[in-house]
Design an enzyme around this catalytic site. Structure first.
Site, mmCIF file in Angstrom:
data_model
loop_
_atom_site.group_PDB
_atom_site.id
_atom_site.type_symbol
_atom_site.label_atom_id
_atom_site.label_comp_id
_atom_site.label_asym_id
_atom_site.label_seq_id
_atom_site.Cartn_x
_atom_site.Cartn_y
_atom_site.Cartn_z
ATOM 1 N N ASP A 28 2.675 2.039 10.674
ATOM 2 C CA ASP A 28 1.398 1.996 9.984
ATOM 3 C C ASP A 28 0.379 2.769 10.814
ATOM 4 O O ASP A 28 0.607 3.002 12.005
ATOM 5 C CB ASP A 28 0.932 0.544 9.812
ATOM 6 C CG ASP A 28 -0.008 0.353 8.620
ATOM 7 O OD1 ASP A 28 -0.950 1.161 8.459
ATOM 8 O OD2 ASP A 28 0.188 -0.597 7.854
ATOM 9 N N ASP A 78 -1.068 2.368 -0.793
ATOM 10 C CA ASP A 78 -2.319 2.788 -1.409
ATOM 11 C C ASP A 78 -1.998 3.444 -2.753
ATOM 12 O O ASP A 78 -1.236 4.407 -2.796
ATOM 13 C CB ASP A 78 -3.038 3.790 -0.500
ATOM 14 C CG ASP A 78 -4.467 4.043 -0.934
ATOM 15 O OD1 ASP A 78 -4.737 4.021 -2.164
ATOM 16 O OD2 ASP A 78 -5.316 4.265 -0.060
ATOM 17 N N LYS A 82 -7.319 7.440 -8.573
ATOM 18 C CA LYS A 82 -7.922 8.592 -9.246
ATOM 19 C C LYS A 82 -6.874 9.678 -9.458
ATOM 20 O O LYS A 82 -6.114 10.002 -8.548
ATOM 21 C CB LYS A 82 -9.084 9.151 -8.426
ATOM 22 C CG LYS A 82 -10.268 8.214 -8.350
ATOM 23 C CD LYS A 82 -11.387 8.818 -7.538
ATOM 24 C CE LYS A 82 -12.563 7.851 -7.444
ATOM 25 N NZ LYS A 82 -13.569 8.313 -6.488
ATOM 26 N N ASP A 114 1.068 -3.740 -7.098
ATOM 27 C CA ASP A 114 0.367 -4.454 -8.161
ATOM 28 C C ASP A 114 -0.471 -3.479 -8.989
ATOM 29 O O ASP A 114 -1.288 -3.889 -9.796
ATOM 30 C CB ASP A 114 -0.507 -5.588 -7.608
ATOM 31 C CG ASP A 114 -1.646 -5.099 -6.743
ATOM 32 O OD1 ASP A 114 -1.591 -3.951 -6.243
ATOM 33 O OD2 ASP A 114 -2.610 -5.860 -6.537
ATOM 34 N N THR A 151 2.517 -12.285 -0.153
ATOM 35 C CA THR A 151 1.449 -12.077 0.827
ATOM 36 C C THR A 151 0.144 -12.673 0.319
ATOM 37 O O THR A 151 -0.027 -12.905 -0.880
ATOM 38 C CB THR A 151 1.239 -10.574 1.111
ATOM 39 O OG1 THR A 151 0.705 -9.959 -0.067
ATOM 40 C CG2 THR A 151 2.531 -9.891 1.534
ATOM 41 N N ARG A 152 -0.780 -12.864 1.228
ATOM 42 C CA ARG A 152 -2.100 -13.391 0.875
ATOM 43 C C ARG A 152 -2.776 -12.463 -0.135
ATOM 44 O O ARG A 152 -3.325 -12.905 -1.148
ATOM 45 C CB ARG A 152 -2.938 -13.521 2.145
ATOM 46 C CG ARG A 152 -4.307 -14.110 1.934
ATOM 47 C CD ARG A 152 -4.964 -14.497 3.253
ATOM 48 N NE ARG A 152 -4.731 -13.530 4.309
ATOM 49 C CZ ARG A 152 -5.581 -12.543 4.631
ATOM 50 N NH1 ARG A 152 -6.707 -12.401 3.959
ATOM 51 N NH2 ARG A 152 -5.305 -11.723 5.621
ATOM 52 N N PHE A 153 -2.713 -11.146 0.124
ATOM 53 C CA PHE A 153 -3.349 -10.178 -0.769
ATOM 54 C C PHE A 153 -2.670 -10.163 -2.138
ATOM 55 O O PHE A 153 -3.324 -10.051 -3.167
ATOM 56 C CB PHE A 153 -3.317 -8.776 -0.148
ATOM 57 C CG PHE A 153 -4.090 -8.713 1.138
ATOM 58 C CD1 PHE A 153 -5.479 -8.782 1.135
ATOM 59 C CD2 PHE A 153 -3.438 -8.608 2.337
ATOM 60 C CE1 PHE A 153 -6.195 -8.740 2.319
ATOM 61 C CE2 PHE A 153 -4.145 -8.568 3.529
ATOM 62 C CZ PHE A 153 -5.526 -8.635 3.522
#
Length: 180
Positions: A28, A78, A82, A114, A151-153
């Site tokens: 990362d 990510d 756009k 997602d 995951t939390r997100f």
């Protein structure tokens, strides 16, 4: 197992703890996440995690030998929503061509997002690549496998009504090789 983009590392640490026989190279560019994952690994006594700082494409192209990976995980990359930024999305034909050279036959490629338009693009490019085969007989998305923690997100997204799509593909036998 190569994991590209691990956020704060909670899911990576959970998967490493649940499967101590699998070594994970987690890459990362987000340094706070790198530090957090290293801290989680240290606190959990996890010896099967290595953290790389930088561009995963350079890692794949210049630092990993052919057929060296048993799997690839790309969770919630990510989405670059756009249209003019779609070329920045990681899961593209060129990236898959490079990844295919580093994944041994039978290696699992697992993506999750997602962002539904990106999920559709991932499905399209993975399906079109001759080096990969969908593990789903229907050629579609897979249910979240038990080994991928929520995951939390992801939970926050689900609470907002987002649909999470998992894609599970296998690296198929290299061209030119025969199964005997």
């Amino acid at each position: 197992m190569l994991e590209i983009g691990f956020g704060m590392g909670e899911a990576t640490a959970q998967m490493a703890a649940a499967d101590p026989g699998t070594n994970i190279l987690a890459v990362d560019v987000h340094t706070p996440g790198q530090g957090n994952l290293l801290s989680l690994a240290d606190r959990g006594g996890l010896t099967n995690i290595r953290v790389g700082n930088g561009d995963a494409i350079i890692l794949l192209r210049e630092m990993l030998p052919p057929d060296s990976l048993a799997g690839l995980r790309v969770y919630f990359p990510d989405p670059w929503p756009k249209k003019r930024h779609h070329k920045r999305r990681l899961i593209q034909p060129e990236f898959l061509g490079l990844a295919a050279t580093r994944l041994r036959p039978g290696a699992l490629v697992h993506c999750a997002t997602d962002w539904e338009p990106y999920a559709e693009q991932m499905l399209e490019v993975l399906t079109a690549h001759p080096g990969f085969a969908n593990t789903r007989a229907d050629g579609g998305f897979a249910p979240r496998p038990g080994f991928r923690p929520l995951t939390r997100f992801e939970g926050q997204g689900l609470d907002k009504g987002h649909v999470v799509n998992d894609l599970l593909f296998r690296r198929v036998q290299h061209e030119g090789r025969r199964n005997h």
